[in-house]
Design a protein around this motif. Structure first.
Motif, PDB file in Angstrom:
ATOM      1  N   LEU A  82     161.932 107.002  95.639  1.00 13.16           N
ATOM      2  CA  LEU A  82     161.210 105.957  96.119  1.00 13.16           C
ATOM      3  C   LEU A  82     162.424 104.716  96.171  1.00 13.16           C
ATOM      4  O   LEU A  82     162.397 104.191  97.104  1.00 13.16           O
ATOM      5  N   LEU A  83     163.464 104.679  95.414  1.00 14.24           N
ATOM      6  CA  LEU A  83     164.265 103.690  95.561  1.00 14.24           C
ATOM      7  C   LEU A  83     165.290 104.001  96.593  1.00 14.24           C
ATOM      8  O   LEU A  83     165.681 102.878  97.616  1.00 14.24           O
ATOM      9  N   MET A  84     165.449 105.145  96.877  1.00 12.78           N
ATOM     10  CA  MET A  84     166.029 105.584  98.301  1.00 12.78           C
ATOM     11  C   MET A  84     165.374 105.039  99.530  1.00 12.78           C
ATOM     12  O   MET A  84     166.008 104.406 100.464  1.00 12.78           O
ATOM     13  N   PHE A  85     164.200 105.575  99.221  1.00 12.47           N
ATOM     14  CA  PHE A  85     163.152 104.900 100.556  1.00 12.47           C
ATOM     15  C   PHE A  85     163.183 103.562 100.723  1.00 12.47           C
ATOM     16  O   PHE A  85     163.250 102.659 101.688  1.00 12.47           O
ATOM     17  N   MET A  86     163.167 102.833  99.416  1.00 10.07           N
ATOM     18  CA  MET A  86     163.180 101.310  99.616  1.00 10.07           C
ATOM     19  C   MET A  86     164.628 100.705 100.294  1.00 10.07           C
ATOM     20  O   MET A  86     164.575  99.649 100.802  1.00 10.07           O
ATOM     21  N   ILE A  87     165.488 101.374 100.159  1.00 11.26           N
ATOM     22  CA  ILE A  87     166.659 101.125 100.739  1.00 11.26           C
ATOM     23  C   ILE A  87     166.664 101.005 102.252  1.00 11.26           C
ATOM     24  O   ILE A  87     166.933 100.113 102.940  1.00 11.26           O
ATOM     25  N   VAL A  88     166.145 101.927 102.812  1.00 12.81           N
ATOM     26  CA  VAL A  88     165.936 102.372 104.249  1.00 12.81           C
ATOM     27  C   VAL A  88     164.990 100.948 104.605  1.00 12.81           C
ATOM     28  O   VAL A  88     165.017 100.384 105.662  1.00 12.81           O
ATOM     29  N   PHE A  89     163.763 100.896 103.909  1.00 16.12           N
ATOM     30  CA  PHE A  89     162.795  99.763 104.001  1.00 16.12           C
ATOM     31  C   PHE A  89     163.454  98.383 104.137  1.00 16.12           C
ATOM     32  O   PHE A  89     163.261  97.625 105.077  1.00 16.12           O
ATOM     33  N   ALA A  90     164.065  98.294 103.260  1.00 17.01           N
ATOM     34  CA  ALA A  90     164.950  96.879 102.963  1.00 17.01           C
ATOM     35  C   ALA A  90     165.920  96.807 104.249  1.00 17.01           C
ATOM     36  O   ALA A  90     165.624  95.611 105.046  1.00 17.01           O
ATOM     37  N   PHE A  91     166.337  97.823 104.608  1.00 14.30           N
ATOM     38  CA  PHE A  91     167.233  97.542 105.874  1.00 14.30           C
ATOM     39  C   PHE A  91     166.739  97.150 107.126  1.00 14.30           C
ATOM     40  O   PHE A  91     167.012  96.092 107.805  1.00 14.30           O
ATOM     41  N   PHE A  92     165.339  97.805 107.275  1.00 14.71           N
ATOM     42  CA  PHE A  92     164.730  97.335 108.446  1.00 14.71           C
ATOM     43  C   PHE A  92     164.069  95.919 108.430  1.00 14.71           C
ATOM     44  O   PHE A  92     164.153  95.006 109.158  1.00 14.71           O
ATOM     45  N   VAL A  93     163.595  95.495 107.021  1.00 11.07           N
ATOM     46  CA  VAL A  93     162.958  94.087 106.943  1.00 11.07           C
ATOM     47  C   VAL A  93     164.035  93.114 106.911  1.00 11.07           C
ATOM     48  O   VAL A  93     163.563  91.942 107.656  1.00 11.07           O
ATOM     49  N   PHE A  94     165.290  93.315 106.411  1.00 14.45           N
ATOM     50  CA  PHE A  94     166.210  92.106 106.463  1.00 14.45           C
ATOM     51  C   PHE A  94     167.132  92.101 107.786  1.00 14.45           C
ATOM     52  O   PHE A  94     167.324  91.285 107.989  1.00 14.45           O
ATOM     53  N   TYR A  95     167.439  93.476 108.290  1.00 15.40           N
ATOM     54  CA  TYR A  95     168.327  93.431 109.379  1.00 15.40           C
ATOM     55  C   TYR A  95     168.038  93.903 110.514  1.00 15.40           C
ATOM     56  O   TYR A  95     168.527  93.470 111.624  1.00 15.40           O
ATOM     57  N   SER A  96     166.867  94.522 110.703  1.00  9.23           N
ATOM     58  CA  SER A  96     166.241  94.810 112.194  1.00  9.23           C
ATOM     59  C   SER A  96     164.604  94.766 112.052  1.00  9.23           C
ATOM     60  O   SER A  96     163.903  95.738 112.277  1.00  9.23           O
ATOM     61  N   PRO A  97     163.940  93.518 111.466  1.00 13.33           N
ATOM     62  CA  PRO A  97     162.758  93.531 111.300  1.00 13.33           C
ATOM     63  C   PRO A  97     161.733  93.399 112.761  1.00 13.33           C
ATOM     64  O   PRO A  97     160.465  93.981 112.435  1.00 13.33           O
ATOM     65  N   ASN A  98     162.237  93.288 113.837  1.00  7.85           N
ATOM     66  CA  ASN A  98     161.611  93.448 115.199  1.00  7.85           C
ATOM     67  C   ASN A  98     161.782  94.782 115.944  1.00  7.85           C
ATOM     68  O   ASN A  98     161.108  94.810 116.776  1.00  7.85           O
ATOM     69  N   ILE A  99     162.558  95.640 115.471  1.00  3.91           N
ATOM     70  CA  ILE A  99     163.195  96.466 116.283  1.00  3.91           C
ATOM     71  C   ILE A  99     162.057  97.499 116.538  1.00  3.91           C
ATOM     72  O   ILE A  99     161.883  98.357 117.506  1.00  3.91           O
ATOM     73  N   LEU A 100     161.077  97.706 115.472  1.00  2.75           N
ATOM     74  CA  LEU A 100     159.725  98.783 115.578  1.00  2.75           C
ATOM     75  C   LEU A 100     158.713  98.338 116.416  1.00  2.75           C
ATOM     76  O   LEU A 100     157.749  99.035 116.708  1.00  2.75           O
ATOM     77  N   GLY A 101     158.697  96.776 116.676  1.00  3.34           N
ATOM     78  CA  GLY A 101     157.794  96.200 117.338  1.00  3.34           C
ATOM     79  C   GLY A 101     158.023  96.366 118.722  1.00  3.34           C
ATOM     80  O   GLY A 101     159.023  96.496 119.305  1.00  3.34           O
ATOM     81  N   HIS A 102     157.188  95.635 119.628  1.00  3.45           N
ATOM     82  CA  HIS A 102     157.208  95.424 121.134  1.00  3.45           C
ATOM     83  C   HIS A 102     157.427  93.757 121.255  1.00  3.45           C
ATOM     84  O   HIS A 102     156.677  93.202 120.726  1.00  3.45           O
ATOM     85  N   ALA A 103     158.430  93.475 122.049  1.00  3.62           N
ATOM     86  CA  ALA A 103     158.882  92.201 122.407  1.00  3.62           C
ATOM     87  C   ALA A 103     157.554  91.364 122.713  1.00  3.62           C
ATOM     88  O   ALA A 103     157.529  90.222 122.602  1.00  3.62           O
ATOM     89  N   ASP A 104     156.593  92.023 123.591  1.00  4.60           N
ATOM     90  CA  ASP A 104     155.562  91.331 124.172  1.00  4.60           C
ATOM     91  C   ASP A 104     154.681  90.716 123.305  1.00  4.60           C
ATOM     92  O   ASP A 104     153.800  89.943 123.624  1.00  4.60           O
ATOM     93  N   ASN A 105     154.859  91.252 122.108  1.00  4.90           N
ATOM     94  CA  ASN A 105     153.862  90.672 121.178  1.00  4.90           C
ATOM     95  C   ASN A 105     154.204  89.339 120.464  1.00  4.90           C
ATOM     96  O   ASN A 105     153.563  88.799 119.779  1.00  4.90           O
ATOM     97  N   TYR A 106     155.383  88.685 120.979  1.00  3.08           N
ATOM     98  CA  TYR A 106     155.698  87.539 120.645  1.00  3.08           C
ATOM     99  C   TYR A 106     155.412  86.650 121.792  1.00  3.08           C
ATOM    100  O   TYR A 106     155.744  85.426 121.896  1.00  3.08           O
ATOM    101  N   ILE A 107     154.520  86.966 122.792  1.00  4.38           N
ATOM    102  CA  ILE A 107     153.859  86.352 123.930  1.00  4.38           C
ATOM    103  C   ILE A 107     152.411  86.228 123.375  1.00  4.38           C
ATOM    104  O   ILE A 107     151.738  87.008 123.174  1.00  4.38           O
ATOM    105  N   GLU A 108     151.810  84.840 123.523  1.00  2.00           N
ATOM    106  CA  GLU A 108     150.601  84.888 123.051  1.00  2.00           C
ATOM    107  C   GLU A 108     149.795  85.599 123.965  1.00  2.00           C
ATOM    108  O   GLU A 108     150.009  85.538 125.217  1.00  2.00           O
TER     109      GLU A 108
END
Lengths: 259, 420
Positions: free
Chosen positions: B248-274
């Motif tokens: 779980l801790l190893m998993f959390m490291i990957v998780f944290a990397f996304f949250v802190f350093y690439s939080p939008n990479i898995l989403g689509h840019a268009d969703n920041y347009i209303e």
């Protein structure tokens, strides 16, 4: 442990492939060094302040930034103008308030808590003034475009004469980085368009970089604290993981089985 | 349940336990005999529990600040990102948490497919798991609608419109789902309500999933039935707890990397347009975890049949225990199945890639072949394989192959592949 590293690398590889495939049709954008990228990325304070100047003197005549308040300009991690400066900036804008005791709306200078004043009252008014095209709100613009900061930075410098054979309608301009290459906005920047307060030479390139940095901050005002917290969190997790790993080895040494 | 009767030592404990056997339950959970050869693919059950709890806790917090109204939803999300203390952190954990949840669930499902964990006597665990997976998809889809960006709006429009393929009543159902004649405020408010409800349904099903697991006990990489408790098992605590914790801790490291350093990479840019009902995005794509099914949907030229194919692709999994005719559980002892398994993994990845690409030309052709193969795997290859395949000899106990001493060379080789 060997199995684990294998599993771990599969996961990383999977996401890498995925993010690569997403950006498969990426255009070659102009590149520049962004101070806010990387593990310890921070905004360049001077660039943010200059970027605000470009925004307010050039962009703000058409583009709103409705999710930002004037107080944000003085907050930590942003352009960090002094309180007096921010108050002066806010006071230079007029907002409509009210109703007062007489039931009348009235104008007053903006305060720190007010949102950025919008150039047009509504979308229709903005469209009417811009030949039918709506200048998008800039609060989260960087995050709302596929190429992010590189795209905005390139777009601002991507104005060229249309290639032979391409006809452009009245009020449409050619931009090699725009989707479809046709853009309603005329080239917003030209050398020495503004005079920077800190004496930096206002080339198109410099202004593009500054205003893009400012837009990045506007979209992600907590980027600096996110990077700082992220580093601490990951270091903490790594240390804990190592400790748990050795505890696990110790505990599992009691049975004849491999972990 | 537990093989031995448990009696609390203290008087109070005994008094309480006679009335509500919570202590017996706790004792069962800690003593629960677990095969000692479980590898790291087995740690994803615990990781998934963590994901669910994380989503519920962050989701509750977000719901305190979010406004489910078509005119205010987008702004309220920006309010969370800017002005709520650590709102950005909570939202990024929640948004990336969904991706992490699906990453873990796919590993969990494919682990089950490899080691035959869905086979008798674990069919009910498997079916509950498929229901959880379906609910997860519903929850994730509705959650993606809530920020009311362009992808939210158009994703909701595309997916709800699928119901219009149903003959006669289709259009009526779509209007009923929308609460109007287009995706609008009533759609948003009901999606919010359901998005809030579903995780608790999942939580309930997870309890049943684990309960059903504790009746026959865990499957294991060798895939044989084992005596419990015995030399082949270890108590859940501390052995499995610490191992799951490490993973779980190893998993959390990957998780944290996304949250802190690439939080939008898995989403689509268009969703920041209303959301704007007047402007359709160039490409409407779902989140990555739904892409394989999206590819199946689009590879069928007929709308109704496309929807049927997409739903069948998921529901076919529910009858998997009866489609797989082989008596042997683990792919370690099924040389042919092992190859087909990896082809299936590749097939699903290809489908996912095709789902992200425009449905035209070569992409569409590949998506069609991959769709056909997906069904071929479950409907033809698996049933036939059970009868035709020459399986390897299986060991009598876990300890036997682990400790060596088996005269069979093939088995010694199996030991290696188990370790991997």
């Amino acid at each position: 442990m060997k199995n684990f590293i294998k599993l771990f690398s599969i996961i990383v590889l999977f996401f890498f492939t995925f993010t690569q495939s997403q950006s498969a049709e990426k255009v070659d954008y102009l590149k520049t060094d962004w101070s806010f990228k990387g593990l310890f990325g921070k905004f360049d304070r001077g660039s943010l302040q200059r970027g605000y100047q470009v925004y307010t003197e050039v962009c703000a005549s058409c583009h709103s930034m409705k999710y930002l308040s004037y107080r944000n300009l003085g907050e930590k991690g942003g352009p960090e103008f002094s309180e007096a400066e921010v108050k002066a900036i806010a006071a230079s804008f007029e907002v409509i308030d009210g109703p007062n005791a007489d039931g009348e709306m009235f104008e007053r200078p903006a305060k720190l808590s007010d949102k950025f004043v919008m150039p047009y009252e509504n979308v229709k008014a903005a469209q009417a003034a811009n030949g039918g095209a709506y200048p998008p709100d800039m609060s989260v613009l960087v995050k709302a475009r596929g190429g992010g900061v590189d795209y905005i930075y390139s777009l601002l410098q991507g104005y060229e004469d249309a290639p032979a054979g391409m006809t452009l309608d009245e009020g449409v301009h050619y931009n090699k980085y725009m989707y479809g290459n046709k853009i309603r906005m005329s080239a917003p920047l030209s050398d020495d368009l503004i005079e920077y307060g800190d004496g930096t030479k206002a080339t198109v390139e410099q202004m593009s970089k500054d205003v893009t940095t400012f837009l990045m901050w506007a979209a992600e005002p907590h980027l600096e604290s996110r990077h700082q917290m992220g580093f601490k969190a990951i270091i903490y997790l790594i240390i804990l993981t190592i400790l748990v790993y050795f505890s696990m080895k110790k505990i599992w040494s009691r049975v004849e089985s491999e972990v | 349940m537990s093989d031995h009767e448990y009696t609390p030592t203290s008087k109070v404990g005994k008094w309480f336990n006679d009335r509500l056997p919570l202590l017996t339950l706790a004792n069962h959970l800690t003593d629960y005999p677990t095969p000692k050869n479980l590898n790291y693919w087995w740690t994803f059950g615990g990781i998934l529990t963590f994901c669910l709890i994380t989503q519920i806790v962050t989701g509750l917090t977000l719901a305190m600040h979010y406004i489910a109204h078509a005119d205010m939803a987008f702004e309220s999300v920006e309010h969370i990102m800017r002005d709520v203390n650590y709102g950005w952190l909570i939202r990024y954990i929640h948004a990336n948490g969904a991706s992490m949840f699906f990453l873990a669930v796919y590993i969990h499902i494919f682990r089950s497919l490899f080691y035959g964990s869905y086979k008798s006597p674990r069919e009910i665990i498997w079916i509950i798991g498929i229901i959880i997976y379906l609910l997860m998809m519903a929850a994730a889809f509705m959650g993606y609608v809530l920020p009311w960006g362009q992808m939210s709006f158009w994703g909701a429009t595309v997916i709800t419109n699928l119901f219009s393929a149903i003959p006669l009543v289709g259009e009526g159902i779509v209007t009923w789902l929308w609460g109007g004649y287009s995706v609008d405020n009533p759609t948003l408010t009901r999606f919010f309500t359901l998005h809030y409800l579903i995780p608790f349904l999942i939580l309930g099903l997870v309890v049943l999933h684990i309960w059903a697991l504790h009746v026959p006990g865990n499957n294991n990489p060798v895939g044989i039935d084992i005596k419990k408790p015995s030399k082949d098992t270890v108590p859940f605590h501390p052995y499995i707890v610490i191992k799951d914790g490490f993973a779980l801790l190893m998993f959390m490291i990957v998780f944290a990397f996304f949250v802190f350093y690439s939080p939008n990479i898995l989403g689509h840019a268009d969703n920041y347009i209303e959301a704007n009902p007047m402007v359709t995005p160039a490409h409407i794509v779902p989140e990555w975890y739904l892409l394989p099914f999206y590819a199946i949907l689009r590879s069928v030229p007929d709308k109704l049949l496309g929807v049927v194919a997409m739903l069948s692709a998921i529901l076919i999994l529910a009858v998997l225990p009866w489609l797989d005719t082989s008596k042997i559980r683990s792919a370690v002892f099924r040389p042919l199945y092992k190859q087909f398994y990896w082809i299936l993994v590749a097939d699903v990845l290809i489908l996912g890639y095709m789902g992200a690409m425009p449905a035209e030309g070569l992409y569409l052709l590949i998506a069609r072949v991959a769709t056909a193969y997906y069904f071929l795997h479950f409907l033809v290859i698996l049933p036939v394989l059970g009868f035709k395949e020459k399986t390897l000899p299986i060991p009598l106990s876990i300890t036997e192959p682990v400790l060596g001493g088996s005269p069979n060379l093939a088995m010694a080789k199996n030991k290696e592949s188990i370790d991997k």
